[in-house]
Design a protein around this motif. Sequence first.
Motif, PDB file in Angstrom:
ATOM      1  N   GLY A  78       0.783  -1.222   0.000  1.00 50.50           N
ATOM      2  CA  GLY A  78       0.000   0.000   0.000  1.00 50.50           C
ATOM      3  C   GLY A  78       0.814   1.271   0.000  1.00 50.50           C
ATOM      4  N   ALA A  79       2.133   1.168   0.088  1.00 46.71           N
ATOM      5  CA  ALA A  79       2.973   2.373   0.099  1.00 46.71           C
ATOM      6  C   ALA A  79       3.088   2.988  -1.282  1.00 46.71           C
ATOM      7  N   GLY A  80       2.909   2.160  -2.331  1.00 49.89           N
ATOM      8  CA  GLY A  80       3.099   2.673  -3.674  1.00 49.89           C
ATOM      9  C   GLY A  80       4.537   3.149  -3.839  1.00 49.89           C
ATOM     10  N   HIS A  81       4.696   4.302  -4.467  1.00 49.54           N
ATOM     11  CA  HIS A  81       6.028   4.912  -4.573  1.00 49.54           C
ATOM     12  C   HIS A  81       6.101   6.011  -3.518  1.00 49.54           C
ATOM     13  N   GLY A  82       6.101   5.573  -2.254  1.00 52.20           N
ATOM     14  CA  GLY A  82       6.076   6.525  -1.157  1.00 52.20           C
ATOM     15  C   GLY A  82       6.579   5.900   0.120  1.00 52.20           C
ATOM     16  N   ILE A  83       6.362   6.601   1.224  1.00 52.92           N
ATOM     17  CA  ILE A  83       6.844   6.172   2.539  1.00 52.92           C
ATOM     18  C   ILE A  83       5.669   6.173   3.498  1.00 52.92           C
ATOM     19  N   VAL A  84       5.488   5.082   4.247  1.00 52.63           N
ATOM     20  CA  VAL A  84       4.356   4.963   5.160  1.00 52.63           C
ATOM     21  C   VAL A  84       4.853   5.076   6.613  1.00 52.63           C
ATOM     22  N   PRO A  85       3.956   5.432   7.560  1.00 48.50           N
ATOM     23  CA  PRO A  85       4.368   5.636   8.960  1.00 48.50           C
ATOM     24  C   PRO A  85       5.091   4.445   9.583  1.00 48.50           C
ATOM     25  N   GLN A  86       4.629   3.238   9.306  1.00 47.60           N
ATOM     26  CA  GLN A  86       5.298   2.063   9.872  1.00 47.60           C
ATOM     27  C   GLN A  86       6.752   1.988   9.418  1.00 47.60           C
ATOM     28  N   GLU A  87       6.995   2.400   8.186  1.00 46.48           N
ATOM     29  CA  GLU A  87       8.343   2.392   7.629  1.00 46.48           C
ATOM     30  C   GLU A  87       9.252   3.358   8.398  1.00 46.48           C
ATOM     31  N   VAL A  88       8.722   4.539   8.715  1.00 47.87           N
ATOM     32  CA  VAL A  88       9.505   5.517   9.469  1.00 47.87           C
ATOM     33  C   VAL A  88       9.887   4.952  10.829  1.00 47.87           C
ATOM     34  N   SER A  89       8.964   4.253  11.462  1.00 50.42           N
ATOM     35  CA  SER A  89       9.246   3.619  12.747  1.00 50.42           C
ATOM     36  C   SER A  89      10.347   2.578  12.619  1.00 50.42           C
ATOM     37  N   HIS A  90      10.309   1.803  11.558  1.00 50.63           N
ATOM     38  CA  HIS A  90      11.345   0.792  11.332  1.00 50.63           C
ATOM     39  C   HIS A  90      12.701   1.445  11.045  1.00 50.63           C
ATOM     40  N   ILE A  91      12.695   2.556  10.322  1.00 50.01           N
ATOM     41  CA  ILE A  91      13.939   3.268  10.033  1.00 50.01           C
ATOM     42  C   ILE A  91      14.564   3.779  11.328  1.00 50.01           C
TER      43      ILE A  91
END
Length: 219
Positions: free
Chosen positions: A194-207
């Motif tokens: 569902g992120a498509g060509h973008g960044i999702v909140p869960q991803e920021v947390s993982h980063i």
Amino acid sequence: MGGSYEVIWTRDESERRGTPLLVLLHGYGANAQDLMGLVPGLPAEFTVAAVQAPVSMGYGSYTWFDLDVERLAYSSQAARQAVEDLWEWLAEVKDQHSSVTLLGFSMGMAMATSLLRTRPDQFAAVVGLSGFAVDPERGEGLEGYFDDAALTAQQVPLFWGRDQQDPVIPAEQIDYTHSWATSTVKLTKVLYAGAGHGIVPQEVSHIKEFLTMTVLRRD
């Protein structure tokens, strides 16, 4: 070119010495502001520098080097020069920091991984989001430029986040990047539906978790 970038810093120069540096590299057609929205979700210990690509496309958009967006085609020589120019800037600022980490989105990931591959001993970690690594066999000018043997020995941590259904990055670029990453770096790969060509909140947390473990706690 090395010193002529527009850069957004999260700390005044007098407050940067001894802090870990995180360099944000935006994607094609964006600008230095594009990734600043990530900063509140990242570890506060970092000094963040968001660098603006040097090639203006007009209307506040920039690119690191000219790109055929339909085919994701580019001049290998232009890509190499863009990396060398960015390194000149980085060389001017890196010594006042305890470490240097790169975070690149889309085309910015190509820049980040190319910097890593030319000087693997200079970086604590790299974060690549919805992007790709440059294939040196796609054009002239990159023969022998990347030192993947040294990178393999170094085992630099790389976080690669993307959506399996990313509509922008072609499958052959993904395949090459996966093959390269699994054989050269200490890879953390996470897919975000569902992120498509973008960044999702869960991803920021993982980063944030990745940067904390690989950079802030590595000693």
